[in-house]
Design an enzyme around this catalytic site. Structure first.
Site, PDB file in Angstrom:
ATOM      1  N   ASP A 101       0.747  -1.215   0.031  1.00 11.35           N
ATOM      2  CA  ASP A 101      -0.017  -0.102   0.054  1.00 11.35           C
ATOM      3  C   ASP A 101       0.793   1.285   0.016  1.00 11.35           C
ATOM      4  OD1 ASP A 101       1.316  -0.338   2.322  1.00 11.35           O
ATOM      5  OD2 ASP A 101      -0.732  -0.969   3.587  1.00 11.35           O
ATOM      6  N   GLU A 123      -0.387  -9.127  -0.936  1.00 12.21           N
ATOM      7  CA  GLU A 123      -1.042  -8.688   0.136  1.00 12.21           C
ATOM      8  C   GLU A 123      -2.338  -7.559  -0.195  1.00 12.21           C
ATOM      9  OE1 GLU A 123       0.744  -5.327   2.801  1.00 12.21           O
ATOM     10  OE2 GLU A 123       1.343  -7.263   3.979  1.00 12.21           O
ATOM     11  N   GLU A 137      -2.360   4.915   3.275  1.00 10.09           N
ATOM     12  CA  GLU A 137      -2.071   3.837   2.823  1.00 10.09           C
ATOM     13  C   GLU A 137      -3.524   2.991   2.566  1.00 10.09           C
ATOM     14  OE1 GLU A 137      -0.500   4.819   5.520  1.00 10.09           O
ATOM     15  OE2 GLU A 137       1.740   4.673   4.708  1.00 10.09           O
ATOM     16  N   HIS A 218       6.512   4.955  12.892  1.00  9.77           N
ATOM     17  CA  HIS A 218       6.657   5.869  11.563  1.00  9.77           C
ATOM     18  C   HIS A 218       5.500   6.299  11.084  1.00  9.77           C
ATOM     19  CE1 HIS A 218       5.138   2.893   8.530  1.00  9.77           C
ATOM     20  NE2 HIS A 218       5.933   2.149   9.572  1.00  9.77           N
ATOM     21  N   ARG A 220       2.432   8.101   9.384  1.00  6.12           N
ATOM     22  CA  ARG A 220       2.251   9.487   8.973  1.00  6.12           C
ATOM     23  C   ARG A 220       1.255  10.064   9.907  1.00  6.12           C
ATOM     24  NH1 ARG A 220       4.295  12.163   4.072  1.00  6.12           N
ATOM     25  NH2 ARG A 220       5.763  10.571   3.228  1.00  6.12           N
ATOM     26  N   HIS A 250      13.417   4.996  12.819  1.00  2.00           N
ATOM     27  CA  HIS A 250      13.065   5.137  11.259  1.00  2.00           C
ATOM     28  C   HIS A 250      13.701   6.465  10.682  1.00  2.00           C
ATOM     29  CE1 HIS A 250      10.406   5.762   7.629  1.00  2.00           C
ATOM     30  NE2 HIS A 250      10.033   4.594   7.940  1.00  2.00           N
TER      31      HIS A 250
HETATM   32  C1  UD1 Z   1       6.712   4.839   3.588  1.00  2.46           C
HETATM   33  C2  UD1 Z   1       5.355   4.665   3.234  1.00  2.46           C
HETATM   34  C3  UD1 Z   1       4.578   3.845   4.351  1.00  2.46           C
HETATM   35  C4  UD1 Z   1       5.340   2.607   4.855  1.00  2.46           C
HETATM   36  C5  UD1 Z   1       6.741   3.193   5.362  1.00  2.46           C
HETATM   37  C6  UD1 Z   1       7.624   1.714   5.728  1.00  2.46           C
HETATM   38  C7  UD1 Z   1       4.095   5.876   1.556  1.00  2.46           C
HETATM   39  C8  UD1 Z   1       3.142   6.949   1.349  1.00  2.46           C
HETATM   40  N1  UD1 Z   1       4.717   5.542   2.931  1.00  2.46           N
HETATM   41  O1  UD1 Z   1       6.597   5.575   4.700  1.00  2.46           O
HETATM   42  O2  UD1 Z   1       3.300   3.202   3.762  1.00  2.46           O
HETATM   43  O3  UD1 Z   1       4.740   2.033   5.919  1.00  2.46           O
HETATM   44  O4  UD1 Z   1       7.309   3.729   4.038  1.00  2.46           O
HETATM   45  O5  UD1 Z   1       8.559   2.338   6.383  1.00  2.46           O
HETATM   46  O6  UD1 Z   1       4.392   5.226   0.643  1.00  2.46           O
HETATM   47  N2  UD1 Z   1      14.161   8.175   4.703  1.00  2.46           N
HETATM   48  C9  UD1 Z   1      15.556   8.268   4.515  1.00  2.46           C
HETATM   49  N3  UD1 Z   1      16.050   6.908   4.231  1.00  2.46           N
HETATM   50  C10 UD1 Z   1      15.403   5.924   4.053  1.00  2.46           C
HETATM   51  C11 UD1 Z   1      13.972   5.995   3.938  1.00  2.46           C
HETATM   52  C12 UD1 Z   1      13.496   7.122   4.610  1.00  2.46           C
HETATM   53  O7  UD1 Z   1      16.207   9.370   4.663  1.00  2.46           O
HETATM   54  O8  UD1 Z   1      15.968   5.049   3.492  1.00  2.46           O
HETATM   55  C13 UD1 Z   1      13.680   9.554   5.195  1.00  2.46           C
HETATM   56  C14 UD1 Z   1      13.576  10.567   3.943  1.00  2.46           C
HETATM   57  O9  UD1 Z   1      13.848  12.094   4.467  1.00  2.46           O
HETATM   58  C15 UD1 Z   1      12.169  10.555   3.203  1.00  2.46           C
HETATM   59  C16 UD1 Z   1      11.313  10.347   4.482  1.00  2.46           C
HETATM   60  O10 UD1 Z   1      12.038   9.489   5.258  1.00  2.46           O
HETATM   61  O11 UD1 Z   1      11.696  11.671   2.626  1.00  2.46           O
HETATM   62  C17 UD1 Z   1      10.068   9.569   4.243  1.00  2.46           C
HETATM   63  O12 UD1 Z   1       9.981   8.753   3.532  1.00  2.46           O
HETATM   64  P1  UD1 Z   1       8.559   8.184   2.714  1.00  2.46           P
HETATM   65  O13 UD1 Z   1       8.920   6.958   2.081  1.00  2.46           O
HETATM   66  O14 UD1 Z   1       7.921   9.230   2.078  1.00  2.46           O
HETATM   67  O15 UD1 Z   1       7.556   7.793   4.092  1.00  2.46           O
HETATM   68  P2  UD1 Z   1       7.714   6.941   5.146  1.00  2.46           P
HETATM   69  O16 UD1 Z   1       7.247   7.563   6.381  1.00  2.46           O
HETATM   70  O17 UD1 Z   1       9.083   6.142   5.206  1.00  2.46           O
HETATM   71  N1  UDP Z   2      12.319  -3.912  10.208  1.00  2.00           N
HETATM   72  C1  UDP Z   2      13.737  -4.005  10.086  1.00  2.00           C
HETATM   73  N2  UDP Z   2      14.598  -2.968  10.964  1.00  2.00           N
HETATM   74  C2  UDP Z   2      13.891  -2.227  11.598  1.00  2.00           C
HETATM   75  C3  UDP Z   2      12.814  -1.799  11.792  1.00  2.00           C
HETATM   76  C4  UDP Z   2      11.748  -2.678  10.927  1.00  2.00           C
HETATM   77  O1  UDP Z   2      14.148  -4.777   9.009  1.00  2.00           O
HETATM   78  O2  UDP Z   2      14.872  -1.134  12.270  1.00  2.00           O
HETATM   79  C5  UDP Z   2      11.485  -4.790   9.254  1.00  2.00           C
HETATM   80  C6  UDP Z   2      10.397  -5.299  10.242  1.00  2.00           C
HETATM   81  O3  UDP Z   2      10.789  -6.794  10.521  1.00  2.00           O
HETATM   82  C7  UDP Z   2       9.333  -5.545   9.125  1.00  2.00           C
HETATM   83  C8  UDP Z   2       9.402  -4.099   8.419  1.00  2.00           C
HETATM   84  O4  UDP Z   2      10.728  -3.728   8.695  1.00  2.00           O
HETATM   85  O5  UDP Z   2       9.350  -6.545   8.549  1.00  2.00           O
HETATM   86  C9  UDP Z   2       8.231  -3.246   8.790  1.00  2.00           C
HETATM   87  O6  UDP Z   2       8.637  -2.088   8.130  1.00  2.00           O
HETATM   88  P1  UDP Z   2       8.023  -0.425   8.281  1.00  2.00           P
HETATM   89  O7  UDP Z   2       7.536  -0.820   9.929  1.00  2.00           O
HETATM   90  O8  UDP Z   2       8.966   0.449   8.043  1.00  2.00           O
HETATM   91  O9  UDP Z   2       6.684  -0.360   7.579  1.00  2.00           O
HETATM   92  P2  UDP Z   2       5.304  -1.135   7.567  1.00  2.00           P
HETATM   93  O10 UDP Z   2       5.349  -2.622   7.746  1.00  2.00           O
HETATM   94  O11 UDP Z   2       4.794  -0.258   8.732  1.00  2.00           O
HETATM   95  O12 UDP Z   2       4.631  -0.701   6.291  1.00  2.00           O
END
Ligand code: UD1
Ligand code: UDP
Length: 378
Positions: A101, A123, A137, A218, A220, A250
């Site tokens: 999602d 999923e 999502e 994490h 939003r 995160h």
């Molecule tokens: C995203 C997904 C969310 C998912 C989550 C898993 C969307 C809208 N959101 O949210 O559904 O549950 O990932 O973790 O698709 N960043 C880094 N390095 C990384 C990852 C993130 O620096 O490797 C920082 C960056 O500043 C980036 C921000 O996190 O702009 C947000 O990343 P983004 O993927 O937009 O949103 P998440 O909150 O991670």
């Molecule tokens: N996870 C990981 N390292 C971390 C935190 C989470 O590998 O430090 C894994 C966790 O086991 C799970 C996935 O990341 O499989 C969940 O990701 P996240 O919580 O970012 O996203 P969501 O599942 O909420 O979309």
């Protein structure tokens, strides 16, 4: 007799959870001569995606590298749609696969649909019934569901949600969730090479004798006040001398700023960088309780027999709650602390939640998906 050409399947993903939930399928498709598996990562996440690719040994064929610091949903979605469309035009896949999602999954499905390519959804059918929780999502997966060709529902509940939305029953298949395939794979890898998960040894020594609470956060919809409340709850519970909190934070700056400001320097709290998957599996195994707003962790903790307190108002994963291994605790500090204290102080309450229970899959989901794809391509 001439062999038919393998079907070209394009897998599109971009964040940590999508990579975790799709690497078993990538492994299975690459091992199967009926398919040519092409991997395109959007890199919506960069470091957290690369951690998974490295452990799983996946080298993407295409990498859009879209991530920007503190990216907005608008800019991210626009970049994804154009970038993924170009890759699809170049690759010319027979089918596209997306998972879950995220913005990447939604844009990947839309780009495929714009090209009249069949897009299959791994999923499928998770629904909270509230378009603001989780946000965005819940709407992303409904949009994907409107376009999907095959819907791989992880559970009967997810299948039922799709059927209520009048999806053709013949297109919906209950496969289990591939996250359990991933978890089984990583647990076996750690057994084979214990050093893969040995990096927490210093923390384990520092917190020896304490009861570990593993935390992730994490979402939003929790930014701002929700994050403040979560930080307050952690501060309060970590004041107990018998407790230690391990919190891989995160990389989203909206999470890091609050947690660093509120929780740095506390004796019983370790704020650490995101863990790679073997180390995160290790964290679940040494934790007494997981406290999270994550989707994936809600599925993994029950599989490893760990009670999971879910910091959300609703969940699209009711199976863990129904099984008694997960509990919704919302994002109010006092409620989170009360629920944690009950689990810490009431052995009966703890034991009733600490049962290995696996409503989300049996570790064979990718194998089922591969066979369903094979039937589809005939
Ligand atoms: C995203 C997904 C969310 C998912 C989550 C898993 C969307 C809208 N959101 O949210 O559904 O549950 O990932 O973790 O698709 N960043 C880094 N390095 C990384 C990852 C993130 O620096 O490797 C920082 C960056 O500043 C980036 C921000 O996190 O702009 C947000 O990343 P983004 O993927 O937009 O949103 P998440 O909150 O991670
Ligand atoms: N996870 C990981 N390292 C971390 C935190 C989470 O590998 O430090 C894994 C966790 O086991 C799970 C996935 O990341 O499989 C969940 O990701 P996240 O919580 O970012 O996203 P969501 O599942 O909420 O979309």
């Amino acid at each position: 007799m001439t062999e038919s050409a393998p079907a070209r399947i394009l897998l599109v993903f971009g964040t940590r959870p999508e990579a975790i939930k799709l690497f078993p399928l990538v492994h299975a498709l690459k091992a199967d001569p009926r398919f040519e598996c092409v991997v395109c990562v959007s890199a919506q996440h960069r470091q957290m995606l690369d951690q998974v690719l490295e452990i799983a040994g996946i080298v993407p064929d295409h990498d859009l590298d879209v991530m920007q610091p503190d990216q907005t949903l608008d800019a991210l979605t626009a970049n994804l749609l154009t970038g993924l469309g170009k890759v699809m035009d170049a690759v010319k896949p027979d089918r596209v696969i997306v998972q879950g999602d995220t913005a990447t999954a939604m844009a990947g499905a839309l780009a495929a649909y714009y090209r009249k390519l069949p897009v299959d959804h791994v999923e499928a059918g998770l629904r909270s019934g509230n378009i603001h929780h989780p946000w965005p999502e819940e709407v992303n997966r409904k949009i994907i569901g409107a376009m999907a060709s095959l819907h791989f529902a992880p559970t009967d509940t997810a299948q039922a949600a799709l059927l209520r939305e009048n999806v053709d029953p013949a297109r919906v298949h209950v496969t289990g969730n591939t996250v359990i395939d991933a978890l089984h794979w990583v647990v076996a890898e750690i057994e084979r090479q214990p050093e893969l998960a040995a990096g927490l040894a210093d923390l384990e020594a520092r917190f020896a004798g304490k009861r570990i609470i593993g935390v992730t956060s994490h979402r939003r919809e929790n930014f701002g006040e929700g994050m403040e409340q979560i930080a307050r709850a952690i501060r309060e519970i970590a004041a107990r001398p018998d407790v230690a909190v391990i919190f891989p934070v995160h990389l989203n700056p909206n999470v890091r700023k609050v947690m660093n400001e509120r929780l740095s320097g506390l004796d019983n709290v370790a704020l650490i960088e995101p863990l790679d998957y073997p180390h995160f599996a290790r964290l679940i195994s040494i934790a007494e309780i997981m406290l999270t707003d994550s989707g994936g962790v809600q599925e993994e903790a029950p599989a490893l027999g760990k009670p999971v307190l879910v910091m959300r108002e609703t969940t699209e994963r009711p199976e863990g709650v129904a099984a008694g291994t997960a509990r919704l605790v919302g994002t109010t500090a006092s409620k989170i602390v009360t629920e944690l204290s009950t689990l810490l102080d009431d052995n009966m309450a703890y034991e009733s939640m600490a049962r290995a229970h696996n409503p989300f899959g049996d570790g064979q989901s990718s194998r089922r998906i591969v066979e369903l794809l094979a039937s589809e391509i005939g």
